[in-house]
Each structure stands twice: as structure tokens, then as C-alpha cells.
Design a protein around this motif. Structure first.
Motif, PDB file in Angstrom:
ATOM      1  N   SER A  26      13.226  36.794  33.599  1.00 28.58           N
ATOM      2  CA  SER A  26      13.202  35.357  33.374  1.00 28.58           C
ATOM      3  C   SER A  26      11.749  34.928  33.227  1.00 28.58           C
ATOM      4  CB  SER A  26      13.875  34.602  34.525  1.00 28.58           C
ATOM      5  OG  SER A  26      13.141  34.739  35.708  1.00 28.58           O
ATOM      6  N   TYR A  27      11.492  34.337  32.101  1.00 30.17           N
ATOM      7  CA  TYR A  27      10.175  33.756  31.814  1.00 30.17           C
ATOM      8  C   TYR A  27      10.303  32.990  30.517  1.00 30.17           C
ATOM      9  CZ  TYR A  27       5.183  33.153  31.072  1.00 30.17           C
ATOM     10  OH  TYR A  27       3.938  32.610  30.887  1.00 30.17           O
ATOM     11  N   GLY A  28       9.757  31.796  30.487  1.00 34.31           N
ATOM     12  CA  GLY A  28       9.963  30.934  29.338  1.00 34.31           C
ATOM     13  C   GLY A  28       9.085  31.217  28.138  1.00 34.31           C
ATOM     14  N   GLY A  29       8.006  31.954  28.338  1.00 31.74           N
ATOM     15  CA  GLY A  29       7.053  32.149  27.255  1.00 31.74           C
ATOM     16  C   GLY A  29       7.109  33.547  26.684  1.00 31.74           C
ATOM     17  N   THR A  30       6.057  33.903  25.989  1.00 36.03           N
ATOM     18  CA  THR A  30       5.963  35.228  25.374  1.00 36.03           C
ATOM     19  C   THR A  30       5.686  36.281  26.442  1.00 36.03           C
ATOM     20  OG1 THR A  30       5.080  34.246  23.368  1.00 36.03           O
ATOM     21  CG2 THR A  30       4.745  36.608  23.668  1.00 36.03           C
ATOM     22  N   VAL A  31       6.431  37.352  26.360  1.00 36.57           N
ATOM     23  CA  VAL A  31       6.255  38.423  27.344  1.00 36.57           C
ATOM     24  C   VAL A  31       6.065  39.753  26.640  1.00 36.57           C
ATOM     25  CG1 VAL A  31       7.591  37.297  29.169  1.00 36.57           C
ATOM     26  CG2 VAL A  31       8.732  38.820  27.550  1.00 36.57           C
ATOM     27  N   ASN A  32       5.428  40.651  27.333  1.00 36.71           N
ATOM     28  CA  ASN A  32       5.419  42.050  26.950  1.00 36.71           C
ATOM     29  C   ASN A  32       6.292  42.781  27.957  1.00 36.71           C
ATOM     30  OD1 ASN A  32       3.475  41.461  24.953  1.00 36.71           O
ATOM     31  ND2 ASN A  32       1.821  41.730  26.419  1.00 36.71           N
ATOM     32  N   LEU A  33       7.075  43.716  27.484  1.00 34.87           N
ATOM     33  CA  LEU A  33       8.057  44.381  28.336  1.00 34.87           C
ATOM     34  C   LEU A  33       7.777  45.872  28.411  1.00 34.87           C
ATOM     35  CD1 LEU A  33      11.019  42.462  26.774  1.00 34.87           C
ATOM     36  CD2 LEU A  33      10.261  42.196  29.124  1.00 34.87           C
ATOM     37  N   PHE A  34       8.019  46.432  29.564  1.00 40.08           N
ATOM     38  CA  PHE A  34       7.692  47.834  29.801  1.00 40.08           C
ATOM     39  C   PHE A  34       8.774  48.505  30.636  1.00 40.08           C
ATOM     40  CE2 PHE A  34       3.221  47.261  28.631  1.00 40.08           C
ATOM     41  CZ  PHE A  34       3.039  45.909  28.859  1.00 40.08           C
ATOM     42  N   TRP A  35       8.876  49.794  30.455  1.00 42.83           N
ATOM     43  CA  TRP A  35       9.567  50.646  31.414  1.00 42.83           C
ATOM     44  C   TRP A  35       8.563  51.686  31.904  1.00 42.83           C
ATOM     45  CZ3 TRP A  35      14.127  50.513  33.937  1.00 42.83           C
ATOM     46  CH2 TRP A  35      15.112  49.628  33.453  1.00 42.83           C
ATOM     47  N   TYR A  36       8.478  51.795  33.222  1.00 45.86           N
ATOM     48  CA  TYR A  36       7.660  52.816  33.849  1.00 45.86           C
ATOM     49  C   TYR A  36       8.573  53.783  34.592  1.00 45.86           C
ATOM     50  CZ  TYR A  36       3.335  50.107  33.151  1.00 45.86           C
ATOM     51  OH  TYR A  36       2.264  49.431  32.608  1.00 45.86           O
TER      52      TYR A  36
END
Lengths: 111, 115
Positions: A26-36
Motif C-alpha cells: 500500500s502506497y499512493g505514489g510511485t514505487v519500486n518493487l523488489f523480491w529479496y
């Protein structure tokens, strides 16, 4: 503030089974997403990441993840797991230079 | 491939003592971070650091904690008067300047045990 949910805390699979680990953020803006991934006794290693473009991203060791913006999801998949995939997997969101991690999913692959 | 390094790998200390955890970020990176992972729990953000000052910190990062970049290569986390609940794995991370695909690269961690 951003948050990340990983619904599966512990997954047990036999070798060659397919894997899908859920991640919602949940976040309203632009995100970068990752899997570690964190193998037993080792540090966090980047599996894959999404910044923009094709929502289906491929990472190392045959893993892939799909970003579905409408569902705020970034699920991790692998068509056929191996015993060496036994590890803990963390979904993470980077927004405004701050990474928020999910609680992690422990994957145990049985030979 | 360049890596983030951390020293020591393990640190045992007595409650009330001060500890300094050291990190050497990747050389051309400009953003630096500390995270911690209490055993069995998730990785938690502590602080981010840019241009010689803290850019963001979490509620965990209280007056007991401080960070410093004493020279051109090291990035340190100081914990004053350690408490039992400070026992955790502490990870340092660094990332390139904004606009360069901001992946954070993590070090191997320092396992801190407070007795």
C-alpha cells in the motif's frame, strides 16, 4: 506510510512443484518493487526488481514476478522449484528512498 | 561485482555498553541505510543518510542511535547504552544517486548480541 503484506508465512513444496508467493503493498505514489531472498545463514540477495515498463519481470534462478497495479500486487513465481530454493523470501517496496519489507515467507522444498 | 561490506560479522556486548557497527558502501553510491532484523522478525528500516545528513529515520531510530560517515568510505551506526532488545542482525545498504534505478544493495550484516 507504505506497507507490505506477505500472506504466506511458511510454504512447503515438493521439488518440481510450481511456486507463487503473494505480495501486496500500500502506497499512493510511485514505487519500486523488489523480491529479496535470504538463504539460511546468509544475507539478503536481490532476486528481481520492478521500476517501470513490462510488468512481468524476470530475475535470477528462474524466478519471475508480475506487477499488477490495480491490485497493488507483486507476486513471485517459479514454475518448478528445486531443493536449493529453500530460503526466506522478502517482498519490498522502495518509496522516497526508504525500503519497507514484508514479513517474509519461509519456503521449504522437500526433495 | 562491487559489494557492501560490514564489520564485524558478530559482536557480543554487555548491556549498557556502546557499540559501533561499520559499513563500507559501494564506492560510487550516495545513499546509505541501516536496517535491522530481530531474530524471527522482518527486516526493519532504521535510517537513511545522504549528503552527510540523515534524510529519513524510523521511530526505532531514537536518541540511542547515531550514524556517521567519518571519511570517504566508511558509514557507521553507533548504539549508545545498548539494551537487550537491541540484539539483532544489522544490515547496511547503499544505493546509487536517484534516477539510476534505485536498487539498494545490502551488506552481509553484523549480528549483535547484547547480554
Amino acid at each position: 506510510a507504505q506497507s507490505v503484506s506477505q500472506h504466506n508465512h511458511h510454504v512447503i513444496l515438493s521439488e518440481a512443484a510450481s511456486l507463487e508467493l503473494g505480495c501486496n503493498y500500500s502506497y499512493g505514489g510511485t514505487v519500486n518493487l523488489f523480491w529479496y531472498v535470504q538463504y539460511p545463514g546468509q544475507h539478503l540477495q536481490l532476486l528481481l526488481k520492478y521500476f517501470s515498463g513490462d510488468p512481468l519481470v524476470k530475475g535470477i534462478k528462474g524466478f519471475e514476478a508480475e506487477f499488477i497495479k490495480s491490485k497493488f500486487s507483486f507476486n513471485l513465481r517459479k514454475p518448478s522449484v528445486q531443493w536449493s530454493d529453500t530460503a526466506e523470501y522478502f517482498c519490498a517496496v522502495n518509496a522516497r528512498q526508504k525500503v519497507t519489507f514484508g514479513t517474509g515467507t519461509k519456503l521449504q522444498v522437500i526433495p | 561485482e562491487p559489494e557492501v561490506t560490514q564489520t564485524p560479522s558478530h559482536q557480543v556486548t554487555q548491556m549498557g555498553q556502546e557499540v559501533i557497527l561499520r559499513c563500507v558502501p559501494i564506492s560510487n553510491h550516495l545513499y546509505f541505510y541501516w536496517y535491522r532484523q530481530i531474530l524471527g522478525q522482518k527486516v526493519e528500516f532504521l535510517v537513511s543518510f545522504y549528503n552527510n545528513e540523515i534524510s529519513e529515520k524510523s521511530e526505532i531510530f531514537d536518541d540511542q542511535f547515531s550514524v556517521e560517515r567519518p571519511d570517504g568510505s566508511n558509514f557507521t551506526l553507533k548504539i549508545r547504552s545498548t539494551k537487550l532488545e537491541d540484539s539483532a542482525m544489522y544490515f547496511c545498504a547503499s544505493s546509487p544517486p536517484p534516477g539510476q534505478k534505485e536498487t539498494q544493495y545490502f551488506g552481509p550484516g553484523t549480528r549483535l548480541l547484547v547480554l
